[in-house]
Scaffold this motif. Structure first.
Motif, PDB file in Angstrom:
ATOM      1  N   SER A  38       0.829  -1.214   0.000  1.00 25.64           N
ATOM      2  CA  SER A  38       0.000   0.000   0.000  1.00 25.64           C
ATOM      3  C   SER A  38       0.859   1.259   0.000  1.00 25.64           C
ATOM      4  CB  SER A  38      -0.926   0.006   1.214  1.00 25.64           C
ATOM      5  OG  SER A  38      -1.849  -1.061   1.133  1.00 25.64           O
ATOM      6  N   ILE A  39       1.952   1.227   0.766  1.00 22.22           N
ATOM      7  CA  ILE A  39       2.871   2.368   0.778  1.00 22.22           C
ATOM      8  C   ILE A  39       3.465   2.562  -0.613  1.00 22.22           C
ATOM      9  CG2 ILE A  39       5.085   3.217   1.662  1.00 22.22           C
ATOM     10  CD1 ILE A  39       4.318   1.825   4.362  1.00 22.22           C
ATOM     11  N   ALA A  40       3.932   1.486  -1.219  1.00 21.54           N
ATOM     12  CA  ALA A  40       4.540   1.562  -2.555  1.00 21.54           C
ATOM     13  C   ALA A  40       3.547   2.104  -3.581  1.00 21.54           C
ATOM     14  CB  ALA A  40       5.060   0.200  -2.976  1.00 21.54           C
ATOM     15  N   GLU A  41       2.306   1.680  -3.487  1.00 24.49           N
ATOM     16  CA  GLU A  41       1.292   2.169  -4.416  1.00 24.49           C
ATOM     17  C   GLU A  41       1.108   3.683  -4.270  1.00 24.49           C
ATOM     18  OE1 GLU A  41      -3.114   0.826  -5.800  1.00 24.49           O
ATOM     19  OE2 GLU A  41      -2.833   1.061  -3.618  1.00 24.49           O
ATOM     20  N   ALA A  42       1.031   4.159  -3.032  1.00 23.98           N
ATOM     21  CA  ALA A  42       0.862   5.593  -2.794  1.00 23.98           C
ATOM     22  C   ALA A  42       2.090   6.372  -3.270  1.00 23.98           C
ATOM     23  CB  ALA A  42       0.600   5.860  -1.312  1.00 23.98           C
ATOM     24  N   ARG A  88       4.758   9.946  -7.422  1.00 23.87           N
ATOM     25  CA  ARG A  88       5.720  10.078  -8.524  1.00 23.87           C
ATOM     26  C   ARG A  88       5.030  10.372  -9.840  1.00 23.87           C
ATOM     27  NH1 ARG A  88       9.607   5.121  -6.633  1.00 23.87           N
ATOM     28  NH2 ARG A  88      10.741   6.335  -5.064  1.00 23.87           N
ATOM     29  N   ALA A  89       3.778   9.947  -9.965  1.00 19.57           N
ATOM     30  CA  ALA A  89       3.003  10.184 -11.189  1.00 19.57           C
ATOM     31  C   ALA A  89       2.294  11.545 -11.158  1.00 19.57           C
ATOM     32  CB  ALA A  89       1.982   9.062 -11.372  1.00 19.57           C
ATOM     33  N   GLY A  90       2.563  12.334 -10.113  1.00 20.76           N
ATOM     34  CA  GLY A  90       1.973  13.661 -10.042  1.00 20.76           C
ATOM     35  C   GLY A  90       0.678  13.737  -9.259  1.00 20.76           C
ATOM     36  N   ARG A  91       0.236  12.629  -8.714  1.00 22.01           N
ATOM     37  CA  ARG A  91      -1.007  12.609  -7.930  1.00 22.01           C
ATOM     38  C   ARG A  91      -0.661  12.800  -6.447  1.00 22.01           C
ATOM     39  NH1 ARG A  91      -3.702   7.333  -8.856  1.00 22.01           N
ATOM     40  NH2 ARG A  91      -5.400   8.333  -7.735  1.00 22.01           N
ATOM     41  N   THR A  92      -0.039  13.950  -6.141  1.00 22.54           N
ATOM     42  CA  THR A  92       0.477  14.156  -4.791  1.00 22.54           C
ATOM     43  C   THR A  92      -0.614  14.226  -3.725  1.00 22.54           C
ATOM     44  OG1 THR A  92       0.611  16.529  -5.199  1.00 22.54           O
ATOM     45  CG2 THR A  92       2.615  15.244  -5.557  1.00 22.54           C
ATOM     46  N   GLY A  93      -1.728  14.855  -4.048  1.00 22.11           N
ATOM     47  CA  GLY A  93      -2.824  14.939  -3.074  1.00 22.11           C
ATOM     48  C   GLY A  93      -3.324  13.564  -2.650  1.00 22.11           C
ATOM     49  N   PRO A  94      -3.742  12.724  -3.613  1.00 26.18           N
ATOM     50  CA  PRO A  94      -4.185  11.382  -3.237  1.00 26.18           C
ATOM     51  C   PRO A  94      -3.082  10.559  -2.555  1.00 26.18           C
ATOM     52  CG  PRO A  94      -4.948  11.909  -5.444  1.00 26.18           C
ATOM     53  CD  PRO A  94      -4.011  13.013  -5.030  1.00 26.18           C
ATOM     54  N   ALA A  95      -1.841  10.731  -2.997  1.00 29.56           N
ATOM     55  CA  ALA A  95      -0.739   9.993  -2.369  1.00 29.56           C
ATOM     56  C   ALA A  95      -0.582  10.417  -0.912  1.00 29.56           C
ATOM     57  CB  ALA A  95       0.561  10.235  -3.135  1.00 29.56           C
ATOM     58  N   ARG A  96      -0.607  11.716  -0.671  1.00 32.59           N
ATOM     59  CA  ARG A  96      -0.477  12.241   0.695  1.00 32.59           C
ATOM     60  C   ARG A  96      -1.635  11.745   1.570  1.00 32.59           C
ATOM     61  NH1 ARG A  96       0.872  17.353  -0.496  1.00 32.59           N
ATOM     62  NH2 ARG A  96      -1.287  17.854  -0.943  1.00 32.59           N
ATOM     63  N   GLU A  97      -2.835  11.785   1.023  1.00 31.54           N
ATOM     64  CA  GLU A  97      -4.006  11.313   1.785  1.00 31.54           C
ATOM     65  C   GLU A  97      -3.890   9.832   2.119  1.00 31.54           C
ATOM     66  OE1 GLU A  97      -7.543  12.334  -0.435  1.00 31.54           O
ATOM     67  OE2 GLU A  97      -6.912  14.429  -0.557  1.00 31.54           O
ATOM     68  N   ARG A  98      -3.477   9.022   1.154  1.00 35.75           N
ATOM     69  CA  ARG A  98      -3.365   7.581   1.389  1.00 35.75           C
ATOM     70  C   ARG A  98      -2.299   7.274   2.422  1.00 35.75           C
ATOM     71  NH1 ARG A  98      -5.171   3.153   2.814  1.00 35.75           N
ATOM     72  NH2 ARG A  98      -4.358   1.275   1.831  1.00 35.75           N
ATOM     73  N   LEU A  99      -1.146   7.927   2.312  1.00 35.23           N
ATOM     74  CA  LEU A  99      -0.086   7.682   3.290  1.00 35.23           C
ATOM     75  C   LEU A  99      -0.502   8.159   4.684  1.00 35.23           C
ATOM     76  CD1 LEU A  99       3.097   8.514   1.194  1.00 35.23           C
ATOM     77  CD2 LEU A  99       2.312   6.249   1.951  1.00 35.23           C
ATOM     78  N   THR A 100      -1.237   9.255   4.756  1.00 38.73           N
ATOM     79  CA  THR A 100      -1.735   9.736   6.043  1.00 38.73           C
ATOM     80  C   THR A 100      -2.716   8.736   6.649  1.00 38.73           C
ATOM     81  OG1 THR A 100      -1.386  12.022   5.347  1.00 38.73           O
ATOM     82  CG2 THR A 100      -2.872  11.671   7.208  1.00 38.73           C
TER      83      THR A 100
END
Length: 157
Positions: free
Chosen positions: A11-15, A20-32
Protein backbone atom coordinates in the motif's frame (compact mmCIF):
# COMPACT_ATOMS: atom_id res chain seq x y z
CA UNK A 1 15.77 -15.96 2.83
CA UNK A 2 12.18 -15.92 1.61
CA UNK A 3 10.71 -12.43 1.54
CA UNK A 4 7.46 -12.06 3.41
CA UNK A 5 4.32 -10.73 1.79
CA UNK A 6 3.64 -7.36 3.33
CA UNK A 7 0.35 -5.72 2.41
CA UNK A 8 1.26 -2.51 4.23
CA UNK A 9 4.43 -2.09 2.19
CA UNK A 10 2.41 -2.79 -0.93
CA UNK A 11 0.00 0.00 0.00
CA UNK A 12 2.87 2.37 0.78
CA UNK A 13 4.54 1.56 -2.56
CA UNK A 14 1.29 2.17 -4.42
CA UNK A 15 0.86 5.59 -2.79
CA UNK A 16 4.50 6.46 -3.54
CA UNK A 17 3.89 5.66 -7.21
CA UNK A 18 0.85 7.92 -7.20
CA UNK A 19 3.05 10.73 -5.90
CA UNK A 20 5.72 10.08 -8.52
CA UNK A 21 3.00 10.18 -11.19
CA UNK A 22 1.97 13.66 -10.04
CA UNK A 23 -1.01 12.61 -7.93
CA UNK A 24 0.48 14.16 -4.79
CA UNK A 25 -2.82 14.94 -3.07
CA UNK A 26 -4.19 11.38 -3.24
CA UNK A 27 -0.74 9.99 -2.37
CA UNK A 28 -0.48 12.24 0.70
CA UNK A 29 -4.01 11.31 1.79
CA UNK A 30 -3.36 7.58 1.39
CA UNK A 31 -0.09 7.68 3.29
CA UNK A 32 -1.74 9.74 6.04
CA UNK A 33 -4.51 7.12 6.29
CA UNK A 34 -1.90 4.36 6.51
CA UNK A 35 -0.05 6.26 9.24
CA UNK A 36 -3.28 6.33 11.26
CA UNK A 37 -3.38 2.53 11.02
CA UNK A 38 0.34 1.95 11.69
CA UNK A 39 0.59 4.54 14.42
CA UNK A 40 3.64 6.12 16.02
CA UNK A 41 4.58 2.88 17.76
CA UNK A 42 3.88 0.46 14.90
CA UNK A 43 6.34 -1.53 12.85
CA UNK A 44 9.48 0.64 12.55
CA UNK A 45 10.09 -0.44 8.94
CA UNK A 46 6.60 0.67 7.94
CA UNK A 47 6.92 3.92 9.91
CA UNK A 48 10.34 4.76 8.49
CA UNK A 49 9.35 4.08 4.90
CA UNK A 50 6.01 5.83 5.10
CA UNK A 51 7.33 8.92 6.92
CA UNK A 52 10.30 9.19 4.53
CA UNK A 53 8.01 9.30 1.49
CA UNK A 54 5.25 11.34 3.11
CA UNK A 55 7.78 14.05 3.96
CA UNK A 56 8.48 14.50 0.25
CA UNK A 57 4.79 15.13 -0.42
CA UNK A 58 4.48 18.06 1.99
CA UNK A 59 4.04 21.63 0.77
CA UNK A 60 5.03 23.14 4.12
CA UNK A 61 8.72 22.77 5.04
CA UNK A 62 7.82 22.51 8.74
CA UNK A 63 5.55 19.54 7.98
CA UNK A 64 8.28 18.02 5.81
CA UNK A 65 10.66 18.32 8.77
CA UNK A 66 8.12 16.72 11.09
CA UNK A 67 7.81 13.66 8.82
CA UNK A 68 11.56 13.42 8.24
CA UNK A 69 12.12 13.44 12.01
CA UNK A 70 9.59 10.63 12.31
CA UNK A 71 11.45 8.66 9.64
CA UNK A 72 14.74 9.04 11.52
CA UNK A 73 13.10 8.11 14.83
CA UNK A 74 11.67 4.97 13.25
CA UNK A 75 15.04 4.08 11.69
CA UNK A 76 16.61 4.26 15.13
CA UNK A 77 14.15 1.59 16.29
CA UNK A 78 14.64 -0.53 13.16
CA UNK A 79 16.85 -3.60 13.02
CA UNK A 80 18.63 -5.07 10.03
CA UNK A 81 16.74 -8.31 10.64
CA UNK A 82 13.40 -6.53 10.26
CA UNK A 83 14.50 -4.61 7.17
CA UNK A 84 15.82 -7.82 5.61
CA UNK A 85 12.44 -9.46 5.98
CA UNK A 86 11.41 -6.98 3.29
CA UNK A 87 14.57 -7.22 1.17
CA UNK A 88 17.59 -9.37 1.96
CA UNK A 89 20.13 -6.71 1.03
CA UNK A 90 18.88 -3.92 3.30
CA UNK A 91 21.01 -2.52 6.12
CA UNK A 92 19.62 0.17 8.40
CA UNK A 93 22.95 2.02 8.44
CA UNK A 94 22.51 2.66 4.70
CA UNK A 95 19.28 4.58 5.43
CA UNK A 96 21.03 7.17 7.60
CA UNK A 97 22.82 9.24 4.93
CA UNK A 98 19.56 9.93 3.12
CA UNK A 99 17.60 10.55 6.31
CA UNK A 100 20.21 13.00 7.63
CA UNK A 101 20.46 14.68 4.22
CA UNK A 102 16.69 15.20 4.19
CA UNK A 103 16.81 16.79 7.64
CA UNK A 104 19.65 19.07 6.55
CA UNK A 105 17.63 20.20 3.56
CA UNK A 106 14.54 20.75 5.72
CA UNK A 107 16.47 22.95 8.14
CA UNK A 108 17.99 24.87 5.20
CA UNK A 109 14.50 25.57 3.84
CA UNK A 110 13.40 26.74 7.27
CA UNK A 111 16.30 29.20 7.53
CA UNK A 112 18.10 27.25 10.25
CA UNK A 113 21.59 26.88 8.73
CA UNK A 114 23.35 25.73 11.90
CA UNK A 115 21.01 22.76 12.22
CA UNK A 116 21.27 22.15 8.48
CA UNK A 117 25.07 21.97 8.75
CA UNK A 118 24.86 19.66 11.77
CA UNK A 119 22.67 17.17 9.91
CA UNK A 120 24.76 17.51 6.77
CA UNK A 121 27.83 16.58 8.83
CA UNK A 122 25.97 13.52 10.13
CA UNK A 123 25.04 12.59 6.56
CA UNK A 124 28.68 12.92 5.50
CA UNK A 125 29.84 10.77 8.43
CA UNK A 126 27.50 7.99 7.37
CA UNK A 127 28.35 8.03 3.65
CA UNK A 128 31.00 5.25 3.85
CA UNK A 129 28.28 2.64 4.39
CA UNK A 130 26.84 3.34 0.94
CA UNK A 131 27.86 1.23 -2.02
CA UNK A 132 29.39 2.69 -5.15
CA UNK A 133 26.18 2.22 -7.09
CA UNK A 134 23.65 4.65 -8.59
CA UNK A 135 21.88 5.14 -5.25
CA UNK A 136 25.11 5.73 -3.36
CA UNK A 137 26.36 8.17 -5.98
CA UNK A 138 23.02 10.01 -5.97
CA UNK A 139 23.17 10.51 -2.18
CA UNK A 140 26.86 11.51 -2.24
CA UNK A 141 26.18 14.04 -5.02
CA UNK A 142 23.21 15.47 -3.13
CA UNK A 143 25.32 15.83 0.03
CA UNK A 144 27.97 17.72 -1.93
CA UNK A 145 25.38 19.97 -3.62
CA UNK A 146 23.77 20.85 -0.30
CA UNK A 147 27.18 21.47 1.23
CA UNK A 148 27.99 23.88 -1.60
CA UNK A 149 24.62 25.60 -1.18
CA UNK A 150 25.16 26.05 2.54
CA UNK A 151 28.72 27.31 2.01
CA UNK A 152 27.48 29.82 -0.57
CA UNK A 153 24.96 31.24 1.89
CA UNK A 154 27.52 31.43 4.71
CA UNK A 155 31.11 31.66 3.50
CA UNK A 156 32.33 31.24 7.10
CA UNK A 157 31.15 27.63 7.13
Amino acid sequence: MVQETDETMGSIAEAVEWGRAGRTGPARERLTELWAVIGPTGDPFHRCTLAHYLADLQDDPAEELRWDLRALEAAEALTDERAQRHHAGLAVAAFRPSLQLNLAEDYRKLGRPDQARRHLALARESLPVLSDDPYGRMIRDAVERLGATLAATDPAS
